[in-house]
Design an enzyme around this catalytic site. Structure first.
Site, mmCIF file in Angstrom:
data_model
loop_
_atom_site.group_PDB
_atom_site.id
_atom_site.type_symbol
_atom_site.label_atom_id
_atom_site.label_comp_id
_atom_site.label_asym_id
_atom_site.label_seq_id
_atom_site.Cartn_x
_atom_site.Cartn_y
_atom_site.Cartn_z
ATOM 1 N N PHE A 15 29.899 39.887 53.075
ATOM 2 C CA PHE A 15 30.917 39.948 53.829
ATOM 3 C C PHE A 15 31.120 41.298 54.413
ATOM 4 O O PHE A 15 32.054 42.054 53.980
ATOM 5 C CB PHE A 15 32.128 39.637 52.967
ATOM 6 C CG PHE A 15 31.864 37.878 52.613
ATOM 7 C CD1 PHE A 15 31.887 36.981 53.186
ATOM 8 C CD2 PHE A 15 31.684 37.856 51.060
ATOM 9 C CE1 PHE A 15 31.948 35.697 52.908
ATOM 10 C CE2 PHE A 15 31.488 36.717 50.750
ATOM 11 C CZ PHE A 15 31.629 35.446 51.444
ATOM 12 N N ASP A 66 30.046 43.675 39.159
ATOM 13 C CA ASP A 66 30.541 42.213 39.375
ATOM 14 C C ASP A 66 29.992 41.260 37.977
ATOM 15 O O ASP A 66 28.761 41.635 37.551
ATOM 16 C CB ASP A 66 29.540 41.863 40.463
ATOM 17 C CG ASP A 66 30.130 40.491 41.518
ATOM 18 O OD1 ASP A 66 30.364 39.563 40.613
ATOM 19 O OD2 ASP A 66 30.490 40.609 42.618
ATOM 20 N N HIS A 139 40.335 39.218 45.512
ATOM 21 C CA HIS A 139 41.639 39.409 46.195
ATOM 22 C C HIS A 139 42.713 38.792 45.914
ATOM 23 O O HIS A 139 43.618 38.642 46.671
ATOM 24 C CB HIS A 139 41.194 38.821 47.856
ATOM 25 C CG HIS A 139 40.187 39.719 48.527
ATOM 26 N ND1 HIS A 139 39.493 40.916 47.638
ATOM 27 C CD2 HIS A 139 39.415 39.702 49.581
ATOM 28 C CE1 HIS A 139 38.582 41.461 48.361
ATOM 29 N NE2 HIS A 139 38.668 40.933 49.696
ATOM 30 N N ASP A 165 38.866 44.523 53.431
ATOM 31 C CA ASP A 165 39.716 43.398 53.792
ATOM 32 C C ASP A 165 41.288 43.660 53.542
ATOM 33 O O ASP A 165 42.084 42.855 53.244
ATOM 34 C CB ASP A 165 39.402 42.361 52.739
ATOM 35 C CG ASP A 165 37.898 41.561 52.912
ATOM 36 O OD1 ASP A 165 37.639 41.330 53.985
ATOM 37 O OD2 ASP A 165 37.305 41.858 51.601
HETATM 38 N N1 SAH Z 1 30.821 43.507 48.751
HETATM 39 C C1 SAH Z 1 30.365 42.368 48.798
HETATM 40 C C2 SAH Z 1 31.212 41.081 48.971
HETATM 41 C C3 SAH Z 1 32.197 41.149 47.740
HETATM 42 S S1 SAH Z 1 32.831 39.570 47.389
HETATM 43 C C4 SAH Z 1 29.450 42.236 50.393
HETATM 44 O O1 SAH Z 1 29.203 43.403 50.922
HETATM 45 O O2 SAH Z 1 29.384 41.097 50.841
HETATM 46 C C5 SAH Z 1 33.870 39.517 45.748
HETATM 47 C C6 SAH Z 1 32.994 39.566 44.742
HETATM 48 O O3 SAH Z 1 33.992 40.235 43.666
HETATM 49 C C7 SAH Z 1 32.461 38.437 44.139
HETATM 50 O O4 SAH Z 1 31.093 38.514 44.087
HETATM 51 C C8 SAH Z 1 32.891 38.211 42.885
HETATM 52 O O5 SAH Z 1 32.270 37.611 41.807
HETATM 53 C C9 SAH Z 1 33.527 39.558 42.410
HETATM 54 N N2 SAH Z 1 34.647 39.523 41.499
HETATM 55 C C10 SAH Z 1 35.792 39.165 41.631
HETATM 56 N N3 SAH Z 1 36.568 39.176 40.633
HETATM 57 C C11 SAH Z 1 35.936 39.977 39.643
HETATM 58 C C12 SAH Z 1 36.356 40.773 38.680
HETATM 59 N N4 SAH Z 1 37.378 40.629 37.957
HETATM 60 N N5 SAH Z 1 35.219 41.317 38.085
HETATM 61 C C13 SAH Z 1 34.041 41.687 38.462
HETATM 62 N N6 SAH Z 1 33.740 40.968 39.842
HETATM 63 C C14 SAH Z 1 34.604 40.399 40.440
HETATM 64 MG MG MG Z 2 35.132 42.255 51.601
#
Ligand code: SAH
Ligand code: MG
Length: 204
Positions: A15, A66, A139, A165
């Site tokens: 994304f 992550d 998010h 975002d």
């Molecule tokens: N930066 C990425 C998109 C990230 S999507 C890109 O370039 O495509 C959001 C990610 O955050 C997901 O993979 C999800 O597993 C991670 N995430 C959400 N909450 C989290 C948390 N509390 N700790 C670690 N990772 C988390």
């Molecule tokens: Mg994003």
């Protein structure tokens, strides 16, 4: 940015629109000589290529955090679910194998280091100062706010904080990153650049 890495990023699942990725790269390259970079929210490694490219050019490193089980909006039945990312044995989302593929294809294994775990758990024990932090994890408001509060104090005085975002208009997307971005603006950070939904901040 190295055209080979631009193509690798474009081919990665994720994304991060091209223009925002290039803005992320430019911001990171401006600071990466001062210390390590850290990303919250690896997913399949798309944004990690842009940040990793900057780290590589400056002899720095990107840590990308992550748990690899996806955010709420990545789960089955939600808007951003991708069935390819489900581990058939566990039935759980598992983006780690996809991240490995992305980084291997980009030949960034020595520059991009995965930290696998919950963002705030890692932050609690993290003591290395960072030249830039990019927040693109969960998010939900409590999650985004916790990421900001946990990681922003670890940024060096002249370092950068970036959010993804950020949608000022609720019609364009969820409001949590925007609310946390506003909190940062009220707490000593100022806007350096805005590209799409990317906001890059520096300390006032
Ligand atoms: N930066 C990425 C998109 C990230 S999507 C890109 O370039 O495509 C959001 C990610 O955050 C997901 O993979 C999800 O597993 C991670 N995430 C959400 N909450 C989290 C948390 N509390 N700790 C670690 N990772 C988390
Ligand atoms: Mg994003």
């Amino acid at each position: 940015m190295d055209p080979r890495l631009v193509v690798a990023a474009q081919n990665a699942i994720g994304f991060m629109p091209d223009a925002e990725g290039l803005a992320l790269f430019a911001a990171a390259r401006d600071r990466a000589d001062r210390g390590p970079l850290l990303e919250v929210g690896t997913y399949c490694g798309k944004s990690a290529i842009y940040l990793g490219a900057a780290a590589g050019e400056c002899g720095s490193i990107l840590y990308t955090v992550d748990h690899h089980h996806g955010s709420e909006e990545n789960q089955a039945g939600w808007e951003h679910h991708d069935q390819r990312l489900v581990n058939s044995e566990t039935g759980q989302l598992d983006t780690l194998p996809w991240f490995r593929r992305t980084i291997a294809a980009a030949e960034l294994d020595d520059t991009v280091v995965a930290v696998i775990g919950s963002s705030t758990t890692v932050a609690t024990h993290w003591t290395t100062q960072l030249a830039m932090v990019f927040i693109d994890g969960g998010h939900a408001l409590d999650v985004a706010k916790a990421d900001y509060e946990a990681w922003s104090p670890k940024i060096i005085p002249e370092g950068l904080l970036a959010f993804h975002d950020v949608f000022e208009d609720p019609k364009d997307g969820g409001q949590a990153p925007y609310e946390v971005y506003c909190q940062a603006l009220n707490e000593g950070w100022s806007l350096l650049s805005a590209t799409g939904s990317l906001r890059v901040l520096e300390r006032e």
